[in-house]
Design a protein around this motif. Structure first.
Motif, PDB file in Angstrom:
ATOM      1  N   UNK A  77       0.809  -1.208   0.000  1.00  0.00           N
ATOM      2  CA  UNK A  77       0.000   0.000   0.000  1.00  0.00           C
ATOM      3  C   UNK A  77       0.843   1.259   0.000  1.00  0.00           C
ATOM      4  N   UNK A  78       1.941   1.250   0.747  1.00  0.00           N
ATOM      5  CA  UNK A  78       2.794   2.445   0.814  1.00  0.00           C
ATOM      6  C   UNK A  78       3.489   2.703  -0.520  1.00  0.00           C
ATOM      7  N   UNK A  79       3.907   1.636  -1.199  1.00  0.00           N
ATOM      8  CA  UNK A  79       4.567   1.812  -2.497  1.00  0.00           C
ATOM      9  C   UNK A  79       3.566   2.277  -3.546  1.00  0.00           C
ATOM     10  N   UNK A  80       2.373   1.710  -3.548  1.00  0.00           N
ATOM     11  CA  UNK A  80       1.351   2.111  -4.524  1.00  0.00           C
ATOM     12  C   UNK A  80       1.031   3.588  -4.382  1.00  0.00           C
ATOM     13  N   UNK A  81       0.759   4.034  -3.162  1.00  0.00           N
ATOM     14  CA  UNK A  81       0.342   5.432  -2.988  1.00  0.00           C
ATOM     15  C   UNK A  81       1.482   6.411  -3.252  1.00  0.00           C
ATOM     16  N   UNK A  82       2.698   6.066  -2.861  1.00  0.00           N
ATOM     17  CA  UNK A  82       3.806   7.010  -3.054  1.00  0.00           C
ATOM     18  C   UNK A  82       4.219   7.099  -4.520  1.00  0.00           C
ATOM     19  N   UNK A 128      -0.605 -14.996   0.094  1.00  0.00           N
ATOM     20  CA  UNK A 128      -0.774 -13.593  -0.300  1.00  0.00           C
ATOM     21  C   UNK A 128       0.357 -12.715   0.240  1.00  0.00           C
ATOM     22  N   UNK A 129       0.982 -13.135   1.345  1.00  0.00           N
ATOM     23  CA  UNK A 129       2.154 -12.406   1.833  1.00  0.00           C
ATOM     24  C   UNK A 129       3.261 -12.433   0.779  1.00  0.00           C
ATOM     25  N   UNK A 133       4.623  -9.313  -1.492  1.00  0.00           N
ATOM     26  CA  UNK A 133       6.048  -8.979  -1.477  1.00  0.00           C
ATOM     27  C   UNK A 133       6.600  -8.896  -2.893  1.00  0.00           C
ATOM     28  N   UNK A 134       6.250  -9.886  -3.730  1.00  0.00           N
ATOM     29  CA  UNK A 134       6.755  -9.895  -5.104  1.00  0.00           C
ATOM     30  C   UNK A 134       6.238  -8.691  -5.895  1.00  0.00           C
ATOM     31  N   UNK A 135       4.954  -8.379  -5.758  1.00  0.00           N
ATOM     32  CA  UNK A 135       4.395  -7.238  -6.480  1.00  0.00           C
ATOM     33  C   UNK A 135       5.054  -5.941  -6.028  1.00  0.00           C
ATOM     34  N   UNK A 136       5.292  -5.826  -4.730  1.00  0.00           N
ATOM     35  CA  UNK A 136       5.941  -4.628  -4.191  1.00  0.00           C
ATOM     36  C   UNK A 136       7.328  -4.445  -4.775  1.00  0.00           C
ATOM     37  N   UNK A 137       8.104  -5.522  -4.828  1.00  0.00           N
ATOM     38  CA  UNK A 137       9.469  -5.438  -5.364  1.00  0.00           C
ATOM     39  C   UNK A 137       9.470  -5.144  -6.861  1.00  0.00           C
ATOM     40  N   UNK A 138       8.562  -5.771  -7.596  1.00  0.00           N
ATOM     41  CA  UNK A 138       8.498  -5.560  -9.046  1.00  0.00           C
ATOM     42  C   UNK A 138       8.057  -4.125  -9.366  1.00  0.00           C
ATOM     43  N   UNK A 240       8.936   2.679   1.389  1.00  0.00           N
ATOM     44  CA  UNK A 240      10.025   1.708   1.515  1.00  0.00           C
ATOM     45  C   UNK A 240       9.554   0.310   1.117  1.00  0.00           C
ATOM     46  N   UNK A 241      10.076  -0.254   0.007  1.00  0.00           N
ATOM     47  CA  UNK A 241       9.645  -1.597  -0.407  1.00  0.00           C
ATOM     48  C   UNK A 241      10.131  -2.699   0.526  1.00  0.00           C
ATOM     49  N   UNK A 242      11.097  -2.385   1.406  1.00  0.00           N
ATOM     50  CA  UNK A 242      11.612  -3.379   2.338  1.00  0.00           C
ATOM     51  C   UNK A 242      10.870  -3.360   3.676  1.00  0.00           C
TER      52      UNK A 242
END
Length: 319
Positions: A77-82, A128-129, A133-138, A240-242
């Motif tokens: 969620x944080x990566x999508x919005x930022x 789903x975890x 994680x994979x979608x966030x990194x990609x 932060x993706x991490x």
């Protein structure tokens, strides 16, 4: 002598509260500035993200489920919005709404897999975890998103409260706990949630749509994870993706320490807040004492085992 005991909180809440007070007393004796208002404000700021994740985790555990995906959904969620705000040029409020919508959608998927296909919550959320994680990194290309608009960090800014700077996100956290407490204790959906957690089949026979209850619980938990994304971004000032790689266990720790039963149907949301504060106080106090972070993790692990053992014993006695 018996009348005054009726006004005491339930033991599931009283026990964690006494533990929190004992921890505060211990660190107050061992350190010089633990009892300062500024330090308590810092503790609240440190636990506000995990505390918010723990709201959604509590709702799920009350139904005898568990959610391992909450931390990674928060990171997603944080990566999508930022990224939507900084790279796509969307208005920050729109970007934040889409980020919360993404985590809610994941929560809904979790609920559908649990209710429609009858998969165990542990397996569903483990899957789903990893997907989140994979979608966030990609999507982020494993890069931190910076240069955020002020609207995204507004909740991290302090306001003066009784002469002490308190982050706005802390006030949001406390307000959400109050709202969820009211919903669980004074509304029909809240009572239905407890009924499903106590005995799903008995709840179904009384006319409660157990699948619908579970579905909205997982979807609502996803919404709380999205709000936690807002607080995480506001606190750190970046996407932060991490992030979120240990917050799932931290949120479960807060719920368990707060007296909510892993068997479902027993626990109060205020206990979860107390549980989050117990972890925050121990980590803060041990840091002030100069204790290594490794020992802080050790202490947290011991506390979790003790809390689960107490829950197991009380479950056996109830039988």
């Amino acid at each position: 002598m018996k009348d005054w005991t009726k006004h005491l909180p339930p033991m599931s809440t009283l026990g964690p509260l006494l533990a929190l007070l004992a921890a505060c007393a211990f660190f107050a004796l061992k350190t010089d500035n633990f009892l300062s208002a500024q330090n308590f404000s810092l503790v609240m700021q440190q636990v506000m993200v995990v505390g918010l994740l723990a709201i959604g985790q509590t709702l799920i555990i009350l139904t005898a489920g568990i959610d391992l995906s909450c931390g990674m959904l928060m990171a997603l969620g944080s990566i999508v919005m930022t990224k939507l705000a900084t790279e796509m040029g969307l208005h920050p409020l729109v970007a934040m709404a889409i980020g919360v919508g993404a985590t809610t959608a994941f929560g809904l998927v979790n609920g559908l897999l649990v209710t429609r296909i009858k998969l165990p919550p542990f397996i569903v959320t483990l899957g789903t975890m990893n997907i989140a994680f994979a979608i966030t990194q990609i999507y982020s290309e494993s890069q931190t998103v910076t240069d955020l608009p002020e609207a995204m960090t507004w909740l991290g800014d302090p306001v003066m409260l009784l002469g002490t700077p308190v982050a706005r996100g802390v006030l949001v956290l406390l307000g959400l706990y109050a709202a969820v407490w009211f919903a669980l204790t004074h509304t029909a959906p809240g009572r239905h949630l407890y009924a499903v957690g106590n005995n799903t089949e008995a709840a179904r026979l009384t006319g409660i749509s157990t699948q619908r209850v579970l579905l909205w619980v997982y979807a609502l938990a996803g919404t709380f994870y999205g709000i936690a994304s807002l607080l995480s971004v506001a606190r750190t000032g970046v996407g932060d993706p991490q992030a979120g790689q240990t917050e799932n266990l931290d949120s479960i720790t807060a719920v368990v320490l707060g007296g909510t039963s892993l068997f479902g149907g027993r626990g109060v949301i205020i206990g979860t807040l107390i549980g989050a504060l117990i972890v925050g106080v121990f980590r803060n106090g041990l840091t002030l004492m100069g204790v290594s972070s490794v020992y802080q993790i050790l202490v947290t692990g011991v506390l979790v085992i003790l809390a689960v053992a107490a829950d197991q014993l009380s479950q056996k006695q109830a039988r």
